[in-house]
Design an enzyme around this catalytic site. Structure first.
Site, mmCIF file in Angstrom:
data_model
loop_
_atom_site.group_PDB
_atom_site.id
_atom_site.type_symbol
_atom_site.label_atom_id
_atom_site.label_comp_id
_atom_site.label_asym_id
_atom_site.label_seq_id
_atom_site.Cartn_x
_atom_site.Cartn_y
_atom_site.Cartn_z
ATOM 1 C CE LYS A 274 -3.589 -0.640 -0.312
ATOM 2 N NZ LYS A 274 -4.322 -1.073 -1.540
ATOM 3 N N GLY B 268 2.583 2.167 -3.000
ATOM 4 C CA GLY B 268 2.602 2.653 -4.375
ATOM 5 C C GLY B 268 3.443 1.792 -5.287
ATOM 6 C CB THR B 269 4.886 -1.623 -4.905
ATOM 7 O OG1 THR B 269 3.667 -2.316 -4.600
ATOM 8 C CG2 THR B 269 5.630 -1.317 -3.613
ATOM 9 N NE ARG C 32 -0.401 6.118 1.134
ATOM 10 C CZ ARG C 32 -1.526 5.507 0.775
ATOM 11 N NH1 ARG C 32 -1.509 4.201 0.536
ATOM 12 N NH2 ARG C 32 -2.644 6.187 0.648
ATOM 13 C CB SER D 239 -4.070 2.666 2.528
ATOM 14 O OG SER D 239 -4.240 2.164 1.225
ATOM 15 N N GLY E 240 -7.078 3.754 -4.975
ATOM 16 C CA GLY E 240 -7.713 5.046 -4.746
ATOM 17 C C GLY E 240 -9.039 4.962 -4.013
ATOM 18 N NE ARG E 241 -10.871 -1.223 -2.322
ATOM 19 C CZ ARG E 241 -9.822 -2.022 -2.444
ATOM 20 N NH1 ARG E 241 -8.683 -1.679 -1.869
ATOM 21 N NH2 ARG E 241 -9.902 -3.152 -3.117
ATOM 22 C CB THR E 242 -13.460 6.868 -0.125
ATOM 23 O OG1 THR E 242 -13.652 7.446 -1.423
ATOM 24 C CG2 THR E 242 -13.706 7.924 0.937
#
Length: 400
Positions: free
Chosen positions: A157, A159-160, A238, A246, A364-366
Site C-alpha cells: 500500500k 505505491g509499488t 508512505r 489504506s 484510490g479507495r475512499t
C-alpha cells in the site's frame, strides 16, 4: 509498329546482364518478404510452452511442469503476459506472539481480501492488454531469461503497483507483472524456477520484479544477497499512518464485518498501548525492517521512493529511479496526466498500448473516517521510528 517497338524494348531489357540481375533480385526480394510474412504469422499463432506458475499456495510446493499456452489454464496465461498478482504481506515479529482467535480470523480475512483484489486487478489488466501483433510476437521470442538485477521489495500500500506500471514504459526495463513471492514463500523451488518466471530480455535491458512483502520478511535480505550482492533494491514508502489506514481499507472492502480500525490498533484503548502484532501497524515501522536489510546490502544499493511524491510529481520520482538503475531518463512529464476523479496520475500510453491507462478500481479507495485522537496516537507512536528512518536514509519524508 508500336507492338514491335514494345517487344524490342523488352528484349533489350532482358538481354542486358545488369538489368537481368536487377529483375531477378527484385523477384527474390519479393519472395523473401512473402515467406517472412508467412513465417511470422505462423509463429504468432503457434502454441508455445511455458512453465506452469505458482498457484498462490503458501506451501511452497515445487512447480515446474510445462504446459501449452493454448490451454485454459489461467495462471499459465498470466505468465505469457505479465499481470498483477498477489500483494500479500506476511507478518514480521521480533518474537513469536500468541494471537487471539479474533486476530487469527482477521489475518485470514486480510489474506482473502488481498487475493480477491489481486484477481480483480488481473482481470482488469487482461481486458486492457492488446492482442500482440504478429511482428511483436515474433520479436518477443528473442532474448533470454535472466535473474532480476533490480527488485521492488516494498512496501504494501505504498505505491509499488504504480511504480512498476510506470517503469514498464521504459524500453530498457522488462518486468514481470506477477508477484513471484520467491524470497518469502517459494524459495524452496530454486533459482531455476524463479528465472523461468522472468520475461526475456535483450543485451542492455534490465529484468525486474516486485513483491512488497520482501521488505518485512526476515529471511529475504540474506536470500537476495545469496543470489547476487549487486542486486539493486527499491522501496516505496508512505506515511505509515496513512499506509495503515489504506491497508485496513483494502481488507474492509472485502470483509465488511471485521472489527473497527480503532479496536485493532490498540491492545488497550484506555492506556493507548499500540498493538504492533497487527501487520497493518507493524509494516510501517520502517527503521526496524531497514536495519535487517543493512546487514546484507549497503545503503547506496537501496533507493527509497516517496509514495506521496509518486502522486504529486511522478516524473520527478521516476527520474530518480531511472538514474538509480543507470538508465537514460526516457520517462518524463509527457507520459503522465492527472486523473482528478481517482486522485492520482495515470499513463497517457501504457506498455504495449496506444491508449491511456489508470490503475484499476481497487486503487484510490475512499478511506473510512478515523477518530482524530486515534490518528494522533498513531502519529505519536510512529514519530521516533520515523526520525530514526530519516537518519538512516538521509532523507526527511515529512510525515510529521
Amino acid at each position: 509498329m508500336e507492338y514491335s517497338l514494345l517487344c524490342h524494348s523488352l528484349h533489350a531489357c532482358w538481354s542486358s546482364p545488369v538489368k537481368k540481375k536487377l529483375v531477378l533480385l527484385s523477384i527474390m526480394f519479393l519472395l523473401w518478404v512473402y515467406m517472412l510474412y508467412s513465417c511470422v504469422g505462423y509463429c504468432a499463432t503457434m502454441p508455445s510452452l511455458v512453465v506452469e506458475s505458482y498457484r498462490g499456495k503458501e506451501t511452497g510446493s515445487a512447480v515446474g511442469r510445462r504446459t501449452e499456452s493454448g490451454r485454459t489454464d489461467l495462471v499459465s496465461r498470466l505468465l505469457a503476459k505479465p499481470q498483477p498478482w498477489e500483494d500479500i504481506e506476511g507478518d514480521y515479529e521480533e518474537q513469536p506472539s500468541i494471537r487471539t482467535a479474533a486476530s487469527r480470523d482477521l489475518l485470514n480475512n486480510e489474506l482473502d481480501a488481498d487475493r480477491a483484489e489481486d484477481w480483480e486487478e488481473m482481470r482488469a489488466e487482461q481486458q486492457r492488454a492488446p492482442e500482440p501483433s504478429a511482428m511483436s510476437s515474433f520479436s518477443n521470442g528473442s532474448g533470454s531469461k535472466k535473474l532480476p538485477q533490480a527488485i521492488i521489495i516494498g512496501v504494501k500500500k505504498g505505491g509499488t503497483r504504480a511504480l512498476l506500471e510506470f517503469l514498464r514504459v521504459h524500453p530498457d526495463i522488462r518486468a514481470v507483472g506477477a508477484e513471484p513471492h520467491f524470497f518469502d514463500r517459494n524459495y524452496d523451488n530454486g533459482l531455476d524456477w524463479y528465472r523461468e518466471l522472468m520475461p526475456k530480455t535483450l543485451e542492455g535491458q534490465i529484468t525486474m520484479e516486485k513483491t512488497p512483502s520482501y521488505f518485512v520478511t526476515r529471511e529475504a535480505p540474506a536470500r537476495i544477497s545469496s543470489m547476487s550482492r549487486d542486486t539493486k533494491l527499491i522501496v516505496v514508502v508512505r506515511d505509515p499512518v496513512t499506509r495503515a489506514i489504506s491497508d485496513y481499507t483494502q481488507t474492509l472492502s472485502k470483509k465488511p464485518d471485521i472489527p473497527s480500525f480503532e479496536s485493532l490498533t490498540f491492545k488497550n484503548r484506555t492506556t493507548g498501548l499500540i498493538d504492533t502484532s497487527w501487520s497493518a501497524i507493524q509494516i510501517g515501522i520502517y527503521a526496524k525492517h531497514l536495519d535487517n536489510w543493512l546487514q546484507y546490502f549497503p545503503m547506496d544499493q537501496i533507493l527509497f521512493v516517496s509514495g506521496e511524491r509518486l502522486i504529486s510529481d511522478p516524473a520527478g520520482e521516476l527520474g530518480r529511479v531511472q538514474d538509480f538503475l543507470g538508465l537514460k531518463r526516457i520517462i518524463t512529464d509527457k507520459h503522465f496526466y492527472f486523473n482528478q476523479t481517482k486522485g492520482f496520475p495515470c499513463l497517457k500510453k501504457a506498455e504495449g498500448s496506444s491508449k491511456p491507462h489508470c490503475l484499476g478500481k481497487t486503487k484510490g479507495r475512499t478511506h473510512p473516517n478515523i477518530h482524530p485522537e486515534v490518528v494522533q496516537r498513531l502519529r505519536d507512536f510512529y514519530r521516533p521510528f520515523n526520525m530514526k528512518f530519516y537518519q538512516m536514509t538521509g532523507h526527511n519524508f515529512g510525515w510529521d
